[in-house]
Design an enzyme around this catalytic site. Structure first.
Site, PDB file in Angstrom:
ATOM      1  N   ALA A   1       1.008  -1.385   0.398  1.00  0.00           N
ATOM      2  CA  ALA A   1      -0.155  -0.232   0.369  1.00  0.00           C
ATOM      3  C   ALA A   1      -0.036   1.199   0.455  1.00  0.00           C
ATOM      4  CB  ALA A   1      -1.256  -0.338   1.510  1.00  0.00           C
TER       5      ALA A   1
ATOM      6  N   GLN B   1      -5.157  -6.049   2.743  1.00  0.00           N
ATOM      7  CA  GLN B   1      -5.109  -6.618   3.915  1.00  0.00           C
ATOM      8  C   GLN B   1      -6.302  -6.131   5.198  1.00  0.00           C
ATOM      9  OE1 GLN B   1      -1.082  -6.752   5.157  1.00  0.00           O
ATOM     10  NE2 GLN B   1      -0.235  -7.570   3.771  1.00  0.00           N
TER      11      GLN B   1
ATOM     12  N   VAL C   1      15.234  -7.885  -1.666  1.00  0.00           N
ATOM     13  CA  VAL C   1      16.366  -7.030  -1.838  1.00  0.00           C
ATOM     14  C   VAL C   1      16.699  -8.154  -0.393  1.00  0.00           C
ATOM     15  CG1 VAL C   1      17.188  -4.688  -0.221  1.00  0.00           C
ATOM     16  CG2 VAL C   1      15.296  -4.540  -1.861  1.00  0.00           C
TER      17      VAL C   1
ATOM     18  N   CYS D   1      -1.843  -2.519  12.343  1.00  0.00           N
ATOM     19  CA  CYS D   1      -3.283  -2.731  13.076  1.00  0.00           C
ATOM     20  C   CYS D   1      -3.946  -3.278  14.547  1.00  0.00           C
ATOM     21  CB  CYS D   1      -4.520  -3.158  12.354  1.00  0.00           C
ATOM     22  SG  CYS D   1      -6.099  -2.784  12.311  1.00  0.00           S
TER      23      CYS D   1
ATOM     24  N   ASP E   1       4.534   0.789   7.335  1.00  0.00           N
ATOM     25  CA  ASP E   1       4.747   0.057   8.513  1.00  0.00           C
ATOM     26  C   ASP E   1       6.202  -0.104   9.357  1.00  0.00           C
ATOM     27  OD1 ASP E   1       1.624  -0.995   8.732  1.00  0.00           O
ATOM     28  OD2 ASP E   1       2.364  -2.628   7.715  1.00  0.00           O
TER      29      ASP E   1
ATOM     30  N   LYS F   1       0.099   1.318  13.082  1.00  0.00           N
ATOM     31  CA  LYS F   1       0.699   0.699  11.698  1.00  0.00           C
ATOM     32  C   LYS F   1      -0.571   0.420  11.146  1.00  0.00           C
ATOM     33  CE  LYS F   1       5.564  -0.425  13.468  1.00  0.00           C
ATOM     34  NZ  LYS F   1       6.239   0.325  13.086  1.00  0.00           N
ATOM     35  N   THR F   2      -1.136   1.223  10.007  1.00  0.00           N
ATOM     36  CA  THR F   2      -2.470   1.002   9.063  1.00  0.00           C
ATOM     37  C   THR F   2      -1.964   1.257   7.723  1.00  0.00           C
ATOM     38  OG1 THR F   2      -3.956   2.691   9.378  1.00  0.00           O
ATOM     39  CG2 THR F   2      -3.674   1.664  11.139  1.00  0.00           C
ATOM     40  N   ALA F   3      -3.110   0.337   7.262  1.00  0.00           N
ATOM     41  CA  ALA F   3      -3.535   1.287   5.646  1.00  0.00           C
ATOM     42  C   ALA F   3      -3.739   2.867   5.605  1.00  0.00           C
ATOM     43  CB  ALA F   3      -4.316   0.371   4.814  1.00  0.00           C
ATOM     44  N   ALA F   4      -4.395   3.079   7.083  1.00  0.00           N
ATOM     45  CA  ALA F   4      -5.423   4.665   6.339  1.00  0.00           C
ATOM     46  C   ALA F   4      -3.797   5.285   6.966  1.00  0.00           C
ATOM     47  CB  ALA F   4      -5.614   4.731   7.305  1.00  0.00           C
TER      48      ALA F   4
ATOM     49  N   CYS G   1      -8.276   3.421  12.344  1.00  0.00           N
ATOM     50  CA  CYS G   1      -8.899   1.848  12.797  1.00  0.00           C
ATOM     51  C   CYS G   1     -10.320   1.925  13.010  1.00  0.00           C
ATOM     52  CB  CYS G   1      -8.037   1.641  14.160  1.00  0.00           C
ATOM     53  SG  CYS G   1      -7.992  -0.324  15.179  1.00  0.00           S
TER      54      CYS G   1
END
Length: 558
Positions: free
Chosen positions: A159, A189, A224, A307, A444, A452-455, A487
């Site tokens: 993301a 996710q 990597v 999350c 994250d 630690k969220t996608a938002a 959240c």
């Protein structure tokens, strides 16, 4: 399966599935070698699952896990010995097949000519040029010469990575950009909580990586291995070298399933599940539907995790199903939290406590899951209450929803970019690395004290984009990140407590309180989660359309 033949005895492949074993046996394979450590990917089966399926198909299985890009001579020797001793043909696999091919190439140094090693690997579709450079350079990969170079290199195609690439392109098109990521599939996710509740289908939460990489961005499909920031270089699996002028690091985090004793042997069976893995979320829903009585345990590990509300979201949605079908009275719900509070921002706790009471769930704080015995259906927790000696308690269960401990990926933790705890070390406002001025991080993996969220990544992407472009133009940082995270706490099917907050727990609501009061359960918040947010993710966030996320300007004090 994408199987590539290296020699008459050895073939390599990207990640295979337990269901592939019968076909492999029918194709004549007699042995497999797994070179991928457990927990690297959200859709990855454990080696124990693979070994069990292999044995059932009459195939020998060997586990030689190697951290991506960290192949040492001892690993190559072990691989060569296994290849010599196992009955052939042998199939070795990792995430993409590159690691297995690298192990083979290094194991053959001195046995085959370098030209023959290169030719065999190339015929299978793997470039081992970097490995040969390592062999002739005394075991090191020279970084003075690069295989490719770009203005901006982004590590990670999740993301954060795709969003920041799109945000940069929305502002400037004169930069060459590359995303480095070995995954074929990109996952939404945040949707897995709803898969575990029977609301979403798992296939609704995934798309091919190739369909999402922005047009004009080069996709380097590799893992990597290491960073050489003093040389502005990234070393890939296979020892290839990519140069950059500016680097953005956002590979996500690692789910450390192995840190819980006995867990990997029982995941996906014996009532043990997790919404943190793509293939296990449907099993959560299966268990919830089938459970009519007994004890259901929901665990939460120490922070930080992806999350922080997800462990209790699984509890609430499961409890809601049992409440609706009349079985809740016969089910003992236990929430085992390694922390000391239900939720880190106090304004949202009263609403959550009402649902804890509704589902008659028992809250057990300072309980950290350390071991699971799937066959005995017992879970062991380390209890570490303040000012008391640590003890252990073992609890029986009928259903266990596990959230694994989480860390930065191994190649980050051992890199020069990491702080003492292993996270990428950034300024929490500008998201620029504290030591290397041409490196930024988001998502994250970095050490800013945000959720630690996608938002959070959705807000961070334009901040990093603006600051990278300011740096290109010779200016100081232009935008700052306020720690925003969101959240959506799914307290029941149809209602959500929409927690939105920033650094220090400051409330940062997106809507006026009269429209949506995030401290209370609302149907509007559920509509956002179920209906609005998925298309916003796929069609806006990943395409650089920054709806409602305009970054704040940097404030300069005299």
């Amino acid at each position: 399966m994408d199987i590539k033949k290296i020699t008459p005895k050895l073939s390599v492949a990207p990640q295979i599935a337990a269901a592939d074993m019968k076909a492999l046996a029918e194709a004549g394979f007699r042995s497999i070698i797994c070179n991928r450590p457990d927990g690297e990917g959200a859709d990855q089966p454990t080696f124990e699952e693979m070994e069990k399926a292999a044995k059932a198909a009459g195939i020998e299985a060997v586990y030689l896990p190697v951290i991506s890009g960290k192949v040492v001579d001892e690993d190559a020797v072990a691989f060569g010995e296994a290849l010599d001793s196992l009955p052939g043909p042998v199939l070795a696999y990792c995430r993409t097949g590159t690691r297995s091919t690298t192990l083979w190439a290094l194991s053959q140094a001195g046995k085959m000519s370098t030209s023959d090693i290169l030719a065999a690997a190339k015929a299978a579709g793997y470039d081992m040029g970097g490995v040969v450079r390592r062999i002739v350079n005394g075991g090191k990969t020279p970084t003075t010469t690069t295989d490719a170079s770009y203005d901006i290199v982004i590590v990670g195609g999740g993301a954060a990575g795709i969003s920041v690439a799109s945000s940069i392109l929305a502002r400037r098109t004169d930069q060459t950009i590359a995303i480095i990521d070995p995954a074929d599939i990109h996952y939404y996710q945040p949707g897995w909580t709803l898969v575990g509740a029977g609301v979403f289908h798992p296939e609704d939460t995934s798309k091919t990586m190739g369909s999402l990489i922005p047009k004009g961005v080069h996709w380097i499909k590799s893992a990597v291995a290491a960073f050489e920031p003093k040389d502005n270089a990234v070393i890939l699996d296979g020892c290839r070298v990519v140069g950059y002028k500016r680097l953005i690091v956002c590979p996500g985090l690692k789910l450390d399933w192995n840190r819980i004793e006995g867990l990997v042997e029982t995941l996906g069976r014996n009532g043990v599940t997790s919404n943190y893995r793509y293939d296990l979320a449907p099993y959560t829903w299966k268990l919830v539907q089938e459970m009519k009585e007994g004890r259901a345990i929901f665990s939460q590990p120490p922070m930080p995790i992806k999350c922080a509300g997800a462990p209790q979201k699984a509890l609430y949605l499961s409890g809601d199903h049992w409440y609706r079908n009349g079985t809740l009275k016969d089910i003992d719900i236990q929430f085992m939290n390694a922390g000391g509070v239900l939720f880190g921002v106090k304004e949202y706790v009263p609403a959550l406590e009402k649902y804890v009471e509704k589902y008659d769930a028992t809250l057990n704080f300072f309980h950290n899951l350390v071991a699971v015995d799937g066959q005995a259906k017992t879970a062991t927790f380390e209890v570490a209450k303040p000012e008391t000696e640590k003890t252990r308690v073992t609890v029986e269960f009928d259903m266990l929803h596990v959230v694994p401990p989480q860390t930065a990926p191994d190649f980050i933790r051992v890199s020069p970019l990491a702080d003492a705890a292993g996270w990428v070390d950034v300024d929490q406002a500008t998201l620029r690395h504290k030591t290397y001025e041409n490196i930024w991080s988001l998502g994250d993996v970095m050490n800013a004290p945000n959720a630690k969220t996608a938002a959070a990544a959705r807000v961070q992407a334009p901040v990093v984009a603006e600051n990278v472009i300011a740096d290109i133009d010779g200016k100081s940082a232009a935008r700052q990140y306020n720690g925003y995270g969101s959240c959506p706490l799914t307290v029941e099917r149809g209602k959500i407590v929409l927690a939105e907050f920033g650094y220090g727990g400051a409330l940062l609501p997106s809507f006026p309180k009269a429209v949506l009061d995030g401290t209370k359960p609302t149907r509007l918040a559920w509509w956002l989660k179920e209906t609005a947010l998925p298309p916003i993710y796929w069609k806006a966030m990943l395409r650089g359309r920054e709806w409602m996320v305009k970054p704040e300007k940097v404030t300069v004090s005299n």
